[in-house]
Design a protein around this motif. Structure first.
Motif, PDB file in Angstrom:
ATOM      1  N   MET A   1      44.411  42.381  33.760  1.00  0.00           N
ATOM      2  CA  MET A   1      44.491  42.692  35.080  1.00  0.00           C
ATOM      3  C   MET A   1      44.890  41.190  36.020  1.00  0.00           C
ATOM      4  SD  MET A   1      44.060  44.630  37.941  1.00  0.00           S
ATOM      5  CE  MET A   1      43.416  46.077  37.015  1.00  0.00           C
ATOM      6  N   ILE A   2      45.690  41.177  36.800  1.00  0.00           N
ATOM      7  CA  ILE A   2      46.215  40.001  37.653  1.00  0.00           C
ATOM      8  C   ILE A   2      45.167  40.023  38.966  1.00  0.00           C
ATOM      9  CG2 ILE A   2      48.088  38.723  38.957  1.00  0.00           C
ATOM     10  CD1 ILE A   2      49.945  39.761  36.602  1.00  0.00           C
ATOM     11  N   TYR A   3      44.702  39.031  39.207  1.00  0.00           N
ATOM     12  CA  TYR A   3      44.082  38.799  40.427  1.00  0.00           C
ATOM     13  C   TYR A   3      44.305  37.566  41.263  1.00  0.00           C
ATOM     14  CZ  TYR A   3      40.826  36.279  37.562  1.00  0.00           C
ATOM     15  OH  TYR A   3      40.214  35.418  36.602  1.00  0.00           O
ATOM     16  N   LEU A   4      44.057  37.564  42.599  1.00  0.00           N
ATOM     17  CA  LEU A   4      44.200  36.382  43.139  1.00  0.00           C
ATOM     18  C   LEU A   4      42.679  35.716  43.270  1.00  0.00           C
ATOM     19  CD1 LEU A   4      46.313  37.518  46.264  1.00  0.00           C
ATOM     20  CD2 LEU A   4      47.038  36.146  44.413  1.00  0.00           C
ATOM     21  N   LYS A   5      42.513  34.542  43.337  1.00  0.00           N
ATOM     22  CA  LYS A   5      41.221  33.858  43.622  1.00  0.00           C
ATOM     23  C   LYS A   5      41.467  32.877  44.419  1.00  0.00           C
ATOM     24  CE  LYS A   5      39.732  30.824  40.233  1.00  0.00           C
ATOM     25  NZ  LYS A   5      39.079  30.425  38.821  1.00  0.00           N
ATOM     26  N   THR A   6      40.428  33.087  45.234  1.00  0.00           N
ATOM     27  CA  THR A   6      40.289  31.874  46.483  1.00  0.00           C
ATOM     28  C   THR A   6      38.749  31.414  46.839  1.00  0.00           C
ATOM     29  OG1 THR A   6      41.149  31.221  48.375  1.00  0.00           O
ATOM     30  CG2 THR A   6      40.309  33.520  48.295  1.00  0.00           C
ATOM     31  N   GLU A   7      38.680  30.354  47.380  1.00  0.00           N
ATOM     32  CA  GLU A   7      37.189  30.027  47.756  1.00  0.00           C
ATOM     33  C   GLU A   7      37.237  30.128  49.294  1.00  0.00           C
ATOM     34  OE1 GLU A   7      34.210  26.415  47.270  1.00  0.00           O
ATOM     35  OE2 GLU A   7      35.613  26.712  45.696  1.00  0.00           O
ATOM     36  N   LEU A   8      36.151  30.888  49.863  1.00  0.00           N
ATOM     37  CA  LEU A   8      35.878  31.012  51.152  1.00  0.00           C
ATOM     38  C   LEU A   8      35.224  29.859  51.825  1.00  0.00           C
ATOM     39  CD1 LEU A   8      34.438  34.543  51.117  1.00  0.00           C
ATOM     40  CD2 LEU A   8      36.970  33.921  51.516  1.00  0.00           C
ATOM     41  N   LYS A   9      35.175  29.450  53.054  1.00  0.00           N
ATOM     42  CA  LYS A   9      34.768  28.409  53.710  1.00  0.00           C
ATOM     43  C   LYS A   9      33.256  28.339  53.345  1.00  0.00           C
ATOM     44  CE  LYS A   9      37.890  28.181  57.557  1.00  0.00           C
ATOM     45  NZ  LYS A   9      38.211  28.376  59.070  1.00  0.00           N
ATOM     46  N   ASP A  10      32.557  29.180  53.187  1.00  0.00           N
ATOM     47  CA  ASP A  10      31.319  29.229  52.737  1.00  0.00           C
ATOM     48  C   ASP A  10      30.838  28.882  51.485  1.00  0.00           C
ATOM     49  OD1 ASP A  10      31.702  31.569  51.492  1.00  0.00           O
ATOM     50  OD2 ASP A  10      30.564  32.822  52.753  1.00  0.00           O
ATOM     51  N   GLY A  11      31.850  28.659  50.605  1.00  0.00           N
ATOM     52  CA  GLY A  11      31.749  28.387  49.216  1.00  0.00           C
ATOM     53  C   GLY A  11      31.887  29.633  48.341  1.00  0.00           C
ATOM     54  N   LYS A  12      31.727  30.791  48.869  1.00  0.00           N
ATOM     55  CA  LYS A  12      31.798  31.710  48.019  1.00  0.00           C
ATOM     56  C   LYS A  12      33.226  32.245  47.378  1.00  0.00           C
ATOM     57  CE  LYS A  12      28.301  34.396  50.188  1.00  0.00           C
ATOM     58  NZ  LYS A  12      27.890  35.727  50.992  1.00  0.00           N
ATOM     59  N   LYS A  13      33.103  32.443  46.168  1.00  0.00           N
ATOM     60  CA  LYS A  13      34.732  32.717  45.471  1.00  0.00           C
ATOM     61  C   LYS A  13      34.932  34.192  45.455  1.00  0.00           C
ATOM     62  CE  LYS A  13      34.611  28.895  42.752  1.00  0.00           C
ATOM     63  NZ  LYS A  13      34.289  28.129  41.428  1.00  0.00           N
ATOM     64  N   LEU A  14      36.136  34.571  45.847  1.00  0.00           N
ATOM     65  CA  LEU A  14      36.607  35.834  45.977  1.00  0.00           C
ATOM     66  C   LEU A  14      37.925  36.209  45.195  1.00  0.00           C
ATOM     67  CD1 LEU A  14      36.657  38.337  47.838  1.00  0.00           C
ATOM     68  CD2 LEU A  14      38.276  37.292  49.387  1.00  0.00           C
ATOM     69  N   LYS A  15      37.728  37.163  44.294  1.00  0.00           N
ATOM     70  CA  LYS A  15      38.660  37.737  43.561  1.00  0.00           C
ATOM     71  C   LYS A  15      39.338  38.965  44.043  1.00  0.00           C
ATOM     72  CE  LYS A  15      36.838  35.470  39.183  1.00  0.00           C
ATOM     73  NZ  LYS A  15      36.594  35.829  38.103  1.00  0.00           N
ATOM     74  N   VAL A  16      40.490  39.274  44.022  1.00  0.00           N
ATOM     75  CA  VAL A  16      41.157  40.354  44.408  1.00  0.00           C
ATOM     76  C   VAL A  16      42.125  40.837  43.466  1.00  0.00           C
ATOM     77  CG1 VAL A  16      42.683  41.583  46.255  1.00  0.00           C
ATOM     78  CG2 VAL A  16      40.875  39.667  46.748  1.00  0.00           C
ATOM     79  N   ASP A  17      42.084  42.152  42.898  1.00  0.00           N
ATOM     80  CA  ASP A  17      43.039  42.539  41.876  1.00  0.00           C
ATOM     81  C   ASP A  17      44.563  42.882  42.725  1.00  0.00           C
ATOM     82  OD1 ASP A  17      40.966  42.727  40.049  1.00  0.00           O
ATOM     83  OD2 ASP A  17      40.552  45.049  40.491  1.00  0.00           O
ATOM     84  N   VAL A  18      45.343  42.375  41.996  1.00  0.00           N
ATOM     85  CA  VAL A  18      46.844  42.790  42.480  1.00  0.00           C
ATOM     86  C   VAL A  18      47.436  43.621  41.685  1.00  0.00           C
ATOM     87  CG1 VAL A  18      48.808  41.520  42.955  1.00  0.00           C
ATOM     88  CG2 VAL A  18      46.659  40.237  43.435  1.00  0.00           C
ATOM     89  N   TYR A  19      48.314  44.396  42.298  1.00  0.00           N
ATOM     90  CA  TYR A  19      49.157  45.309  41.439  1.00  0.00           C
ATOM     91  C   TYR A  19      50.561  45.334  41.967  1.00  0.00           C
ATOM     92  CZ  TYR A  19      44.794  47.697  40.678  1.00  0.00           C
ATOM     93  OH  TYR A  19      43.326  47.881  40.256  1.00  0.00           O
ATOM     94  N   GLY A  20      51.518  45.457  41.234  1.00  0.00           N
ATOM     95  CA  GLY A  20      52.885  45.306  41.391  1.00  0.00           C
ATOM     96  C   GLY A  20      53.502  45.747  42.697  1.00  0.00           C
ATOM     97  N   ASP A  21      52.996  46.652  43.336  1.00  0.00           N
ATOM     98  CA  ASP A  21      53.623  47.207  44.524  1.00  0.00           C
ATOM     99  C   ASP A  21      52.669  46.605  45.983  1.00  0.00           C
ATOM    100  OD1 ASP A  21      51.215  48.476  44.444  1.00  0.00           O
ATOM    101  OD2 ASP A  21      52.029  50.565  44.958  1.00  0.00           O
TER     102      ASP A  21
END
Length: 121
Positions: A1-21
């Motif tokens: 599974m490909i996902y985006l990972k980013t860190e929010l301003k409050d320090g929490k890490k967020l992962k969002v699954d990414v699909y081809g479309d």
């Protein structure tokens, strides 16, 4: 599974699954959202740079192709004229011809730039 990972301003890490479309970008010409098809995504992946890659919408692509087609046509004319100018024996006349060609090209460039700006408004 490909996902985006980013860190929010409050320090929490967020992962969002990414699909081809689910890939989109903003058209650099008009700002309209453009959905990326598989070929566009492959281009980004092979180029290795999703962050600085943009694609034009269909309308802006059409406008740009007309302008680019004219520029290619104009460049061929310049090449022919430059070759012809080289055969002119008088240096003052040759210089005057080059200056006239340069002025003509600048006028066309200014006209196309103004046209592009007026279409953005």
């Amino acid at each position: 599974m490909i996902y985006l990972k980013t860190e929010l301003k409050d320090g929490k890490k967020l992962k969002v699954d990414v699909y081809g479309d689910e890939f989109y970008c903003l058209c650099p010409g008009c700002g309209k959202e453009v959905h990326l098809d598989d070929e566009m995504v492959k281009h980004c992946a092979s180029d290795g740079d999703f962050g600085s890659t943009s694609f034009y919408c269909k309308e802006c692509t059409k406008k740009r192709s007309i302008t680019l087609g004219f520029c290619e046509f104009q460049q061929k004319n310049i090449d022919v004229l430059t070759e012809a100018f080289e055969k002119v024996s008088g240096k003052p006349l040759r210089t005057e011809l080059y200056n006239a060609l340069d002025t003509y090209n600048q006028l066309i460039y200014n006209y196309l730039s103004d046209l592009e700006e007026s279409e953005k408004e």
